[in-house]
Write an enzyme that holds these catalytic residues in place. Structure first.
Site, PDB file in Angstrom:
ATOM      1  N   GLY A   1     -17.165   2.423 -15.622  1.00 24.21           N
ATOM      2  CA  GLY A   1     -15.929   1.670 -15.468  1.00 24.21           C
ATOM      3  C   GLY A   1     -15.926   0.622 -14.377  1.00 24.21           C
TER       4      GLY A   1
ATOM      5  N   HIS B   1     -14.804   1.090  -0.612  1.00 23.73           N
ATOM      6  CA  HIS B   1     -13.731   0.147  -0.289  1.00 23.73           C
ATOM      7  C   HIS B   1     -12.568   0.799   0.458  1.00 23.73           C
ATOM      8  CE1 HIS B   1     -15.381  -2.455  -3.817  1.00 23.73           C
ATOM      9  NE2 HIS B   1     -16.082  -2.580  -2.716  1.00 23.73           N
TER      10      HIS B   1
ATOM     11  N   ASN C   1     -13.301   2.759  -5.963  1.00 22.61           N
ATOM     12  CA  ASN C   1     -11.869   3.056  -6.037  1.00 22.61           C
ATOM     13  C   ASN C   1     -11.363   3.592  -4.708  1.00 22.61           C
ATOM     14  OD1 ASN C   1     -12.089   2.334  -8.704  1.00 22.61           O
ATOM     15  ND2 ASN C   1     -12.259   4.428  -9.445  1.00 22.61           N
ATOM     16  N   VAL C   2     -10.111   3.288  -4.413  1.00 19.35           N
ATOM     17  CA  VAL C   2      -9.528   3.778  -3.162  1.00 19.35           C
ATOM     18  C   VAL C   2      -8.633   4.993  -3.401  1.00 19.35           C
ATOM     19  CG1 VAL C   2      -9.697   1.542  -2.003  1.00 19.35           C
ATOM     20  CG2 VAL C   2      -7.618   2.082  -3.297  1.00 19.35           C
ATOM     21  N   ASP C   3      -8.495   5.415  -4.664  1.00 17.91           N
ATOM     22  CA  ASP C   3      -7.688   6.615  -4.945  1.00 17.91           C
ATOM     23  C   ASP C   3      -8.478   7.877  -4.589  1.00 17.91           C
ATOM     24  OD1 ASP C   3      -9.209   7.624  -7.304  1.00 17.91           O
ATOM     25  OD2 ASP C   3      -8.504   5.786  -8.261  1.00 17.91           O
TER      26      ASP C   3
ATOM     27  N   TYR D   1       0.817  -1.216   0.000  1.00 11.65           N
ATOM     28  CA  TYR D   1       0.000   0.000   0.000  1.00 11.65           C
ATOM     29  C   TYR D   1       0.853   1.269   0.000  1.00 11.65           C
ATOM     30  CZ  TYR D   1      -4.031  -2.985   0.234  1.00 11.65           C
ATOM     31  OH  TYR D   1      -4.976  -3.935  -0.087  1.00 11.65           O
TER      32      TYR D   1
ATOM     33  N   ARG E   1       1.244   1.749  -3.619  1.00 10.84           N
ATOM     34  CA  ARG E   1       0.001   2.265  -4.216  1.00 10.84           C
ATOM     35  C   ARG E   1      -0.128   3.771  -3.938  1.00 10.84           C
ATOM     36  NH1 ARG E   1       0.638  -1.856  -5.472  1.00 10.84           N
ATOM     37  NH2 ARG E   1       1.059  -0.693  -7.357  1.00 10.84           N
TER      38      ARG E   1
ATOM     39  N   SER F   1     -17.109  -3.555 -13.600  1.00  8.60           N
ATOM     40  CA  SER F   1     -17.575  -4.796 -14.212  1.00  8.60           C
ATOM     41  C   SER F   1     -18.886  -5.280 -13.603  1.00  8.60           C
ATOM     42  CB  SER F   1     -16.512  -5.879 -14.004  1.00  8.60           C
ATOM     43  OG  SER F   1     -16.296  -6.070 -12.608  1.00  8.60           O
TER      44      SER F   1
END
Length: 233
Positions: free
Chosen positions: A175, A104, A87-89, A53, A56, A177
């Site tokens: 974006g 998340h 997303n975690v960004d 992480y 990341r 799935s």
């Protein structure tokens, strides 16, 4: 003001250069999910997970929001916008979105290993402090861990996300799935009369029987097209 609720996944940030997890060559090809994204993996090798992480987070310093993120933020001029992201960004926030629900977790935050969802122990890291070390402790004396919802952990923000999905006047999916639950189930809470749009360059299987207006493009080009549709309707 109409409520526009947007569910975003890895494809939202792909144009910014953030590795997606599921695609070929994605992060799961390099790291088995059970090693770096489960409580068991963390218990077995906290150092590996902490360093994963850290990497990341460093990637966040090298990437910028793309035009898709910017257009999502611009929609706030015309709609009451809520972004629900898998997303975690932090690219939605950096592009200017003011109401983002992270299902998340958030890469830029760390928390207690003992009580990860206790707000008292969740801490935002400054970019110069993105490197977390073994021995760095939360306020309760436990090792700092990423503020990330790992596989097998509950998703604390899902109830909040459901509330917004139920109130949507327009629902947009970008974006993702629609494979990862519980996020994929949010579509089931959107009222049946509400228009649903989906932006994704790949084909996405919609199993709910909903009528979905598909724009088969990437996040940026898809948002350009959607903006025209929504503002002209």
């Amino acid at each position: 003001m109409k409520k526009l609720v947007i569910l975003t996944g890895a494809g939202m940030s792909a144009e910014s250069g953030i590795s997606t997890f599921r695609d070929a060559g994605g992060l799961w090809d390099k790291y088995p999910v059970e090693q770096v994204a489960t409580p068991e993996g963390y218990a077995a090798n906290p150092k590996l997970v902490t360093e994963f992480y850290n990497e990341r987070r460093k990637q966040l310093l090298d990437v910028k929001p793309n035009r898709g993120h910017e257009l999502v933020a611009e929609m706030e001029k015309y709609f009451d916008v809520t972004v629900i992201t898998q997303n975690v960004d932090n690219l939605h926030e950096r592009a200017g979105s003011s109401h983002v629900i992270h299902l998340h977790g958030e890469l830029t935050k760390v928390t207690s290993s003992r009580q990860p969802n206790n707000p008292a122990y969740i801490k935002e890291l400054k970019p110069e402090d993105y490197e977390v070390h073994i021995g760095d402790l939360a306020a309760d004396g436990s090792q700092l861990r990423p503020f990330i919802v790992w596989f097998g952990e509950s998703v604390p923000m899902i109830e909040t996300a459901i509330d917004y999905a139920e109130q949507a006047d327009i629902f947009l999916i970008i974006g993702t799935s629609l494979n990862v639950y519980p996020a994929a189930g949010l579509l089931n809470y959107v009222p049946s009369h509400v228009p649903v749009y989906l932006i994704d360059p790949k084909q996405v299987a919609i199993t709910s029987g909903r009528r979905v207006h598909v724009i088969q493009k990437g996040a940026s080009a898809g948002m350009e097209e959607l903006k025209k549709i929504l503002l002209e309707s």
